[in-house]
Design an enzyme around this catalytic site. Structure first.
Site, short mmCIF file in Angstrom:
data_model
loop_
_atom_site.label_atom_id
_atom_site.label_comp_id
_atom_site.label_asym_id
_atom_site.label_seq_id
_atom_site.Cartn_x
_atom_site.Cartn_y
_atom_site.Cartn_z
N GLY A 89 53.65 53.11 85.13
CA GLY A 89 52.21 52.86 85.03
C GLY A 89 51.39 53.65 86.03
O GLY A 89 51.88 54.09 87.07
N ASP A 146 44.73 52.17 80.08
CA ASP A 146 46.05 51.60 80.42
C ASP A 146 46.17 51.49 81.94
O ASP A 146 47.22 51.81 82.52
CB ASP A 146 47.20 52.41 79.82
CG ASP A 146 48.50 51.60 79.81
OD1 ASP A 146 48.48 50.43 80.25
OD2 ASP A 146 49.53 52.12 79.34
N HIS A 185 45.25 46.27 82.68
CA HIS A 185 46.07 45.19 83.25
C HIS A 185 45.44 44.78 84.58
O HIS A 185 45.35 45.61 85.49
CB HIS A 185 47.50 45.68 83.54
CG HIS A 185 48.22 46.21 82.33
ND1 HIS A 185 49.13 45.45 81.62
CD2 HIS A 185 48.17 47.40 81.70
CE1 HIS A 185 49.61 46.17 80.61
NE2 HIS A 185 49.04 47.36 80.64
N ASN A 220 54.66 54.55 80.76
CA ASN A 220 55.05 54.33 79.36
C ASN A 220 53.81 54.28 78.48
O ASN A 220 52.95 53.46 78.75
CB ASN A 220 55.79 53.01 79.19
CG ASN A 220 57.26 53.14 79.53
OD1 ASN A 220 57.78 54.24 79.60
ND2 ASN A 220 57.91 52.02 79.74
N HIS A 271 50.28 49.03 90.38
CA HIS A 271 51.54 48.53 90.93
C HIS A 271 51.53 48.72 92.44
O HIS A 271 50.83 49.60 92.96
CB HIS A 271 52.74 49.32 90.38
CG HIS A 271 53.04 49.05 88.94
ND1 HIS A 271 53.51 47.84 88.50
CD2 HIS A 271 52.92 49.83 87.84
CE1 HIS A 271 53.70 47.89 87.19
NE2 HIS A 271 53.34 49.08 86.76
N HIS A 282 42.05 48.80 77.05
CA HIS A 282 43.43 48.60 77.50
C HIS A 282 43.52 48.59 79.03
O HIS A 282 43.49 49.65 79.67
CB HIS A 282 44.29 49.75 76.97
CG HIS A 282 45.74 49.49 77.00
ND1 HIS A 282 46.57 49.76 75.94
CD2 HIS A 282 46.55 48.99 77.96
CE1 HIS A 282 47.82 49.44 76.24
NE2 HIS A 282 47.82 48.97 77.47
N ASN A 303 50.69 40.75 79.70
CA ASN A 303 52.00 40.70 80.37
C ASN A 303 51.86 40.24 81.83
O ASN A 303 52.25 40.92 82.77
CB ASN A 303 52.75 42.04 80.28
CG ASN A 303 51.96 43.22 80.83
OD1 ASN A 303 50.76 43.13 81.07
ND2 ASN A 303 52.64 44.34 81.03
N ARG A 331 46.63 41.86 86.03
CA ARG A 331 47.82 41.26 86.68
C ARG A 331 47.72 39.79 87.08
O ARG A 331 48.63 39.29 87.74
CB ARG A 331 48.22 42.06 87.92
CG ARG A 331 48.41 43.56 87.71
CD ARG A 331 49.54 43.85 86.78
NE ARG A 331 49.90 45.27 86.81
CZ ARG A 331 50.57 45.85 85.83
NH1 ARG A 331 50.95 45.17 84.75
NH2 ARG A 331 50.88 47.12 85.89
N ASP A 355 52.14 44.11 74.62
CA ASP A 355 52.08 45.37 75.37
C ASP A 355 53.12 45.41 76.48
O ASP A 355 53.39 44.41 77.14
CB ASP A 355 50.70 45.59 75.99
CG ASP A 355 50.62 46.94 76.66
OD1 ASP A 355 50.54 47.92 75.92
OD2 ASP A 355 50.71 47.01 77.89
O1 DOR Z 1 53.24 52.38 81.99
C1 DOR Z 1 53.00 51.26 81.56
N1 DOR Z 1 52.73 50.23 82.38
N2 DOR Z 1 53.00 51.04 80.24
C2 DOR Z 1 52.89 49.82 79.71
O2 DOR Z 1 52.88 49.72 78.53
C3 DOR Z 1 52.82 48.64 80.58
C4 DOR Z 1 52.25 49.00 81.89
C5 DOR Z 1 52.39 47.90 82.91
O3 DOR Z 1 52.18 46.74 82.59
O4 DOR Z 1 52.65 48.23 84.07
#
Ligand code: DOR
Length: 407
Positions: A301, A286, A66, A259, A290, A64, A98, A68, A155
Site C-alpha cells: 500500500g 487507494d 483506508h 496491490n 501503514h 477508494h 478492512n 484504518r 477490498d
Molecule cells: O496495496 C494495497 N493496500 N491494496 C489493497 O487492496 C489493500 C490496501 C491496504 O489495505 O493496505
C-alpha cells in the site's frame, strides 16, 4: 439583524474549472451550497477569499481510501485520515471495510460515519464488506448492512467463490447497491499477479452482466483489464472503473509493494489512453497508510491522498495534455455520481465544496510533510506540479496551506 453566517463565502478573481466549464469569475456559497450570482441574497458580511492566481475546482471525491479505524489506529485514524484528505483537496471519501473488526455490521458502519461527522472535515461513506469479516464464506449480514450503506467490497482480498460473488451481486441488485471489485484471484497472487487481476476482472464483469448489478472496478492496473472494461462499456454494461495516481506515474522500475502491483510501462500507457478516451470514471487514491514497521514486514500500500492531485495534474495535464476540465471530471464530477451525491460541479444547488489549487506551482514531494500517519510513499523526492492551497467544505475553510498567505 445581520444575516451573516460563517458558511457564507465569496471567492473572487478566480479561474473556475469543473467538468463543464473553464472561465474566470466569482463563486458564492450560502448556507453551504453554491448559489448563482443572480440568486445570491446579497447578505452583508460574506467571508471573502481572494482567489487571484488560483484555480477553483469542485473539491475532490475519492472512491477508494483506508482510514484504518477501528482497529488499526496506529496506521491512521478517522481524524488523521480526514486531515490528510483535506490537505489533498478531498472533502468526500469512500472508505474500505478492512478494519478490525471489519465493516460487516451496521454498528461499525454507523460508528465510522458518526465519528467522521463529528470531526467534520470530510464526508465519509463507509463500505460494508461483501462477505462477513472478509472471510469469503458468508453473506447473511448483507441485508442488514445494506440499510446503512450502498457500497460493498471485500477490498484487499476479493471474493474467491464464484457462487458467493454471484449471490452477493443479486442481493446488491435488489437493494440498488454497488459492488466494488478488488480484482485479484488469490490462486495466482503468489505466481502471476497479472493473471490474478485479469481473471477476476473478466469474472466480475460477467457476473454483473448476468445479475444487472452496478459494478465498480477498483484500482484497474493492467492493459488487459482496462481493455475488457472498455469493451464492456461499449456494449452498454452498467460498469464504472477507477485508476489510482500511483498506477499512472509508477511502473515496475520502482520497487514498492502495493496491490495491485506497479505494472509495466505499456500498462501505464493503456490507462492514460483510456482516460483520454473517457473510459475511466474516477481517480481512486487507494490511500493505504501503514506504519514503517508494517511496511518492513511487507504490508502492501501507498499513502496517497495528499499527493493525488499533484500526481494526476503532472501526469495527465502537464505531460499528456488532458484539460483541467477533464481532470475535474474524473476527480470530482464522475466520482460524485458513482457515490450518488450532489457534489463535484461548481453549479447552483451543488455542495459548496471547493478546492483552490495553484496549477503551475512545482514542489518536491516529502513524506515528512504528510499529515497522514502513513509516510509510506515511493514518491519522496519527486518533483510535481500543482499544489492544493485551500479546501472548503460547505462554505467553511477546512484546510489552508502555508503557501496561500505567502502568495
Ligand atoms: O496495496 C494495497 N493496500 N491494496 C489493497 O487492496 C489493500 C490496501 C491496504 O489495505 O493496505
Amino acid at each position: 439583524m445581520d444575516i451573516y453566517k460563517d458558511m457564507d463565502l465569496i471567492i473572487t478573481n478566480v479561474k473556475i474549472v469543473d467538468a463543464n466549464k473553464d472561465e474566470y469569475g466569482i463563486i458564492i456559497i450560502e448556507d453551504g451550497l453554491i448559489v448563482s450570482l443572480d440568486s445570491a441574497s446579497g447578505a452583508k458580511g460574506y467571508r471573502i477569499i481572494n482567489g487571484k492566481g488560483l484555480t477553483a475546482m469542485p473539491a475532490l471525491v475519492d472512491t477508494h481510501a483506508h482510514f484504518r479505524e477501528p482497529g488499526f489506529e496506529y496506521k491512521e485514524t478517522i481524524e488523521t485520515g480526514s486531515k490528510a484528505a483535506v490537505r489533498g483537496g478531498y472533502t468526500t471519501v469512500l472508505l474500505m471495510g478492512n478494519t478490525n473488526p471489519p465493516a460487516s455490521s451496521k454498528e461499525i458502519i454507523e460508528l465510522v460515519q458518526e465519528k467522521a461527522r463529528n470531526i467534520g472535515l470530510v464526508d465519509v461513506i463507509q463500505c460494508a464488506t461483501v462477505t462477513s469479516d472478509i472471510r469469503g464464506e458468508n453473506i447473511s449480514h448483507l441485508t442488514s448492512v445494506l440499510e446503512a450503506t450502498k457500497f460493498i467490497t471485500d477490498d484487499g482480498k476479493g471474493v474467491m467463490n464464484d457462487k458467493i460473488a454471484l449471490d452477493a451481486m443479486m442481493i446488491a441488485k435488489s437493494k440498488d447497491a454497488t459492488v466494488i471489485s478488488h480484482a485479484e484471484n488469490h490462486f495466482f497472487s503468489n505466481t502471476d499477479m497479472r493473471l490474478a487481476e485479469n481473471l477476476m476482472t473478466y469474472r466480475d464483469i460477467e457476473l454483473a452482466r448476468i445479475t444487472g448489478c452496478k459494478l465498480h472496478m477498483a484500482h484497474v492496473s493492467t492493459k488487459e483489464a482496462i481493455g475488457r472494461i472498455i469493451e464492456s462499456k461499449r456494449e452498454g454494461l452498467n460498469l464504472t472503473c477507477e485508476v489510482t495516481p500511483h498506477h499512472l506515474i509508477g511502473d515496475n522500475r520502482i520497487e514498492y509493494r502495493v496491490n495491485p502491483p506497479l505494472r509495466e510501462r505499456e500498462d501505464v500507457v493503456a490507462l492514460i489512453e483510456a482516460i483520454k478516451e473517457g473510459y475511466v470514471d474516477a481517480i481512486g487514491t487507494d490511500h493505504a497508510p501503514h506504519s514503517q514497521e508494517d511496511k518492513e514486514k511487507g504490508a502492501p500500500g501507498i499513502s496517497g491522498i495528499e499527493t493525488s492531485f499533484s500526481i494526476c495534474n503532472t501526469v495527465l495535464v502537464k505531460e499528456h495534455n488532458i484539460s483541467m476540465s477533464e481532470l475535474s471530471g474524473i476527480m470530482s464530477e464522475k466520482p460524485a455520481k458513482i457515490l450518488g451525491i450532489k457534489k463535484g460541479l461548481i453549479k447552483e444547488g451543488y455542495a459548496g465544496d471547493i478546492v483552490l489549487v495553484d496549477e503551475d506551482a512545482s514542489y518536491i514531494i516529502s513524506s515528512d510533510e504528510f499529515v497522514s500517519k502513513g509516510k509510506n510513499t515511493p514518491f519522496d523526492g519527486l518533483s510535481v506540479y500543482g499544489k492544493v492551497m485551500m479546501t472548503i467544505k460547505a462554505g467553511e475553510v477546512v484546510y489552508k496551506g502555508a503557501e496561500y498567505d505567502s502568495r
